[in-house]
Motif scaffolding. Structure first.
Motif, PDB file in Angstrom:
ATOM      1  N   VAL A  67       0.764  -1.053  -0.037  1.00 24.94           N
ATOM      2  CA  VAL A  67       0.115   0.239  -0.043  1.00 24.94           C
ATOM      3  C   VAL A  67       0.862   1.224  -0.122  1.00 24.94           C
ATOM      4  CG1 VAL A  67      -1.553   1.140   1.302  1.00 24.94           C
ATOM      5  CG2 VAL A  67      -1.711  -1.106   1.145  1.00 24.94           C
ATOM      6  N   TRP A  99      -3.123   3.809  -0.810  1.00 24.82           N
ATOM      7  CA  TRP A  99      -3.955   3.476  -2.039  1.00 24.82           C
ATOM      8  C   TRP A  99      -3.098   2.190  -2.569  1.00 24.82           C
ATOM      9  CZ3 TRP A  99      -1.068   7.780  -2.048  1.00 24.82           C
ATOM     10  CH2 TRP A  99       0.051   7.988  -3.250  1.00 24.82           C
ATOM     11  N   HIS A 100      -3.988   1.064  -3.153  1.00 19.52           N
ATOM     12  CA  HIS A 100      -3.266   0.158  -3.693  1.00 19.52           C
ATOM     13  C   HIS A 100      -3.788  -0.221  -5.064  1.00 19.52           C
ATOM     14  CE1 HIS A 100      -1.992  -4.209  -3.914  1.00 19.52           C
ATOM     15  NE2 HIS A 100      -2.924  -4.728  -4.180  1.00 19.52           N
ATOM     16  N   ALA A 108      -7.927   0.082  -9.000  1.00 18.74           N
ATOM     17  CA  ALA A 108      -7.098   0.610  -7.958  1.00 18.74           C
ATOM     18  C   ALA A 108      -8.212   0.999  -6.591  1.00 18.74           C
ATOM     19  CB  ALA A 108      -6.307   1.597  -8.126  1.00 18.74           C
ATOM     20  N   VAL A 109      -7.798   0.853  -5.355  1.00 17.13           N
ATOM     21  CA  VAL A 109      -8.670   1.312  -4.427  1.00 17.13           C
ATOM     22  C   VAL A 109      -7.899   2.149  -3.414  1.00 17.13           C
ATOM     23  CG1 VAL A 109     -10.438  -0.663  -4.160  1.00 17.13           C
ATOM     24  CG2 VAL A 109      -8.248  -0.840  -2.952  1.00 17.13           C
ATOM     25  N   ARG A 125      -6.842  -2.221   2.608  1.00 13.11           N
ATOM     26  CA  ARG A 125      -6.519  -3.845   2.515  1.00 13.11           C
ATOM     27  C   ARG A 125      -7.777  -4.762   2.417  1.00 13.11           C
ATOM     28  NH1 ARG A 125      -1.042  -3.953   6.002  1.00 13.11           N
ATOM     29  NH2 ARG A 125       0.340  -3.537   4.120  1.00 13.11           N
ATOM     30  N   ALA A 128      -9.493  -3.817  -0.950  1.00 18.01           N
ATOM     31  CA  ALA A 128      -8.669  -4.506  -2.129  1.00 18.01           C
ATOM     32  C   ALA A 128      -9.053  -6.007  -2.478  1.00 18.01           C
ATOM     33  CB  ALA A 128      -7.196  -4.116  -1.880  1.00 18.01           C
ATOM     34  N   ILE A 132     -10.861  -6.100  -5.728  1.00 18.39           N
ATOM     35  CA  ILE A 132      -9.883  -6.101  -6.747  1.00 18.39           C
ATOM     36  C   ILE A 132      -9.776  -7.911  -6.728  1.00 18.39           C
ATOM     37  CG2 ILE A 132      -7.641  -6.060  -7.610  1.00 18.39           C
ATOM     38  CD1 ILE A 132      -7.555  -3.135  -6.234  1.00 18.39           C
TER      39      ILE A 132
END
Length: 137
Positions: A67, A99-100, A108-109, A125, A128, A132
Motif C-alpha cells: 500500500v 492506495w493499492h 485500484a482502491v 486492504r 482491495a 480487486i
C-alpha cells in the motif's frame, strides 16, 4: 510518501498462486487459535468452518498487500498518470490517502484519512481483497 506491505502482484496468476499457498497456513493458524481458546473437538467441529478458515486466508493475503501512503497531493499526482480506475473510500476533505494499485488490474482502491494511518491501511486492504482480488483468487 512511503509504502506498507510487500506484496504487489504483477499478474492475476501471481495473486492466485499466493492466495492458494496461504490455504494450509490459514488452517494451521485457525487450529492454533482454537486450541488456545480451549475448544474441545465438538466445539471445534461446530465453530471452525471452512468460512472461518477462508476468512483467515483472506486476512493473511490482504495483510501482505503493498500500500502506498502519502498526502492528497501525492495521490492526485499518481492518479493523473495511472491507468487504473480508482475507487476512493472516505472523506474528500482530508489530507492523506492510502492506495493499492496492482499492475495487472484496471482497478485500484484508495482510502482517505486525517490521522489514523493504520486504520486507513487496514480498511484499504480489506477493500482491495473484496473489490480487486475476490474474482481473481
Amino acid at each position: 510518501m512511503h509504502t506498507e506491505g510487500t506484496f504487489l502482484p504483477e499478474t492475476a496468476r501471481e495473486a492466485r498462486e499466493r492466495y492458494e499457498a496461504l490455504g494450509s497456513t490459514a488452517q494451521v493458524v485457525v487450529k492454533a487459535v482454537a486450541k488456545s481458546m480451549a475448544f474441545d473437538s465438538e466445539e471445534y467441529d461446530e465453530r471452525v468452518t471452512s468460512d472461518v478458515v477462508e476468512t483467515a486466508r483472506e486476512a493473511m493475503f490482504g495483510e501482505a498487500l503493498q500500500v502506498r501512503v502519502g498526502t492528497r497531493e501525492a495521490f492526485d499526482e499518481w492518479r493523473e498518470s495511472a491507468d487504473h480506475e480508482v475507487e476512493v473510500v472516505g472523506a474528500d476533505n482530508v489530507e492523506n490517502v492510502a492506495w493499492h494499485a496492482p499492475p495487472f488490474a484496471e482497478q485500484a482502491v484508495a482510502a482517505t484519512f486525517q490521522e489514523e494511518e493504520a486504520a486507513a491501511v487496514a480498511t484499504l486492504r480489506r477493500q482491495a481483497v473484496a473489490r480487486i482480488y475476490q474474482d481473481v483468487v
